[in-house]
Design an enzyme around this catalytic site. Structure first.
Site, PDB file in Angstrom:
ATOM      1  NE  ARG A  11      25.650  44.714  42.303  1.00 18.83           N
ATOM      2  CZ  ARG A  11      26.464  45.626  42.057  1.00 18.83           C
ATOM      3  NH1 ARG A  11      27.635  45.773  41.420  1.00 18.83           N
ATOM      4  NH2 ARG A  11      26.602  46.486  42.944  1.00 18.83           N
ATOM      5  CE  LYS A  70      34.179  46.911  35.910  1.00 17.59           C
ATOM      6  NZ  LYS A  70      32.766  47.533  35.892  1.00 17.59           N
ATOM      7  N   PRO A 117      34.890  44.620  40.616  1.00 17.76           N
ATOM      8  CG  PRO A 117      35.837  46.605  40.087  1.00 17.76           C
ATOM      9  CD  PRO A 117      35.443  45.267  39.373  1.00 17.76           C
ATOM     10  CG  HIS A 158      29.080  47.726  32.647  1.00 18.08           C
ATOM     11  ND1 HIS A 158      28.682  47.898  33.862  1.00 18.08           N
ATOM     12  CD2 HIS A 158      27.855  47.438  32.064  1.00 18.08           C
ATOM     13  CE1 HIS A 158      27.447  47.450  34.287  1.00 18.08           C
ATOM     14  NE2 HIS A 158      26.974  47.282  32.990  1.00 18.08           N
ATOM     15  CG  ASN A 215      31.440  44.301  33.876  1.00 18.41           C
ATOM     16  OD1 ASN A 215      31.211  45.387  34.471  1.00 18.41           O
ATOM     17  ND2 ASN A 215      31.333  43.402  34.607  1.00 18.41           N
ATOM     18  N   GLY A 216      29.131  43.095  32.424  1.00 18.77           N
ATOM     19  CA  GLY A 216      27.820  43.351  32.318  1.00 18.77           C
ATOM     20  C   GLY A 216      26.701  42.244  31.747  1.00 18.77           C
ATOM     21  N   GLY A 217      25.842  41.942  32.720  1.00 18.57           N
ATOM     22  CA  GLY A 217      24.888  41.170  32.404  1.00 18.57           C
ATOM     23  C   GLY A 217      25.183  39.534  32.274  1.00 18.57           C
ATOM     24  CB  CYS A 259      31.615  54.490  39.444  1.00 16.60           C
ATOM     25  SG  CYS A 259      30.610  54.907  40.897  1.00 16.60           S
ATOM     26  CD  GLN A 306      37.173  49.856  40.335  1.00 18.30           C
ATOM     27  OE1 GLN A 306      36.359  50.030  41.095  1.00 18.30           O
ATOM     28  NE2 GLN A 306      37.034  49.476  39.126  1.00 18.30           N
TER      29      GLN A 306
END
Length: 335
Positions: free
Chosen positions: A229, A134, A12, A166, A206-208, A95, A65
């Site tokens: 991304r 998350k 998200p 993340h 999650n992440g990278g 976030c 979400q």
């Protein structure tokens, strides 16, 4: 409650994964999980609820979400999300933006595991959806993992079986959301340790994550990978996801009586035309409908020219499918 496998999913992302982006991603991959942007409880309770809950039925599996920290408000919203037909309800505890912190939710909730557990229980009591969380691996510059373990342990006791992690800390003061995605170091080993400590839980990394090689490596121990991304800047990465999902779960195109079709990037765009024209007939702009397509020809001959046409303000003023055709002409000359 059946915990559904989430081998691959698209994260998200506020201002990015709107319903048009999700519809586009679904055209590339049939079985990757897609997530809405974070929508707050206040937006659902006091805002245009039907607009915030809107999605295309072809988006399934699709998760909603939500952002919030009041159990009663979250319970009410959970009923609306379930009635709308979503497949999962995900609580944002990751976030780091100051605006979100002022609302007392997002990453700052990692410091209040019992409150998050109360929120999860309230949502699970209010609906039959799988309620997931998350979050980050820690707060600020603290490298100890005790807070993370306490958080997951407490929240899982409230019935949460899926944690999307993340692999960076969230720095609550001094870093922008963009910097929070780049400056705190990725620590995949922390998430791997979490899976070892909680083997009965579904742990999604999650992440990278940017390549299929990254994904294959992480899936040796993680229950799934969530792509951020990269799914926006290089959406064609999703074209390989269905085969990976089938490999790891046995669930794929054949299981849904769908033929395996070798489709090109251009085929995907042409398949989107009826959706785009229907949305434009309702007043939506070609710019909003196609902004998530800009990276489709990432790394391909003519890709830069394609992006230039599809992001050119003068061209977009025409507000018609002809802009898309002109963009495609830029890559077709190199075919």
């Amino acid at each position: 409650m059946i915990v559904k496998p989430r081998v691959l999913s698209v994260a998200p992302m506020i201002d990015w994964t709107d319903r048009h982006c999700r519809r586009f991603h679904r055209e590339i991959s049939r079985h990757t999980w897609v997530y809405t942007e974070m929508i707050t409880t206040g937006a659902l309770i006091h805002g245009d609820r039907q607009r915030f809950l809107a999605y295309s039925t072809v988006e399934h599996p699709v998760a909603f979400q939500i952002g919030g920290s009041d159990p009663d408000d979250l319970a009410q919203c959970a009923k609306w999300v379930e009635a709308a037909g979503y497949d999962e309800l995900n609580l944002n505890c990751g976030c780091p933006s100051e605006r979100v912190q002022k609302g007392a939710f997002g990453a700052c909730l990692m410091a209040e595991p019992q409150l998050v557990a109360d929120c999860v229980k309230a949502m699970r009591d209010a609906c039959a959806l799988d309620v997931t969380v998350k979050h980050r691996i820690g707060l600020d510059y603290i490298e100890s993992t005790q807070q993370l373990h306490d958080f997951v342990g407490t929240v899982s006791e409230a019935g949460c079986q899926t944690f999307i992690v993340h692999a960076r800390n969230a720095v609550l003061k001094g870093l922008s959301p963009k910097e929070n995605r780049e400056i705190p170091p990725l620590r995949y080993a922390v998430v791997k340790e979490l899976k070892t400590l909680f083997p009965h839980l579904q742990i999604i990394l999650n992440g990278g994550i940017q390549t299929l090689a990254d994904i294959e490596s992480h899936l040796e121990w993680a229950d799934g990978c969530m792509i951020g991304r990269e799914a926006y800047t290089n959406p064609w990465l999703l074209a390989s996801f269905d085969a990976l999902i089938e490999k790891h779960t046995g669930v794929g195109s054949g299981s849904f009586n769908e033929p395996d079709i070798d489709r090109s990037r251009t085929d995907v765009i042409q398949a989107m035309r009826p959706y785009v024209e229907a949305e434009m007939a309702q007043g939506e702009s070609i710019r909003n409908l196609t902004k998530s397509w800009l990276g489709l020809f990432h790394g391909q001959a003519g890709g830069r020219l394609y992006r230039q046409v599809l992001s050119d303000a003068a061209q977009l003023k025409a507000n018609s499918w002809s802009v898309v055709e002109k963009a495609l002409q830029q890559v077709s000359q190199f075919a």
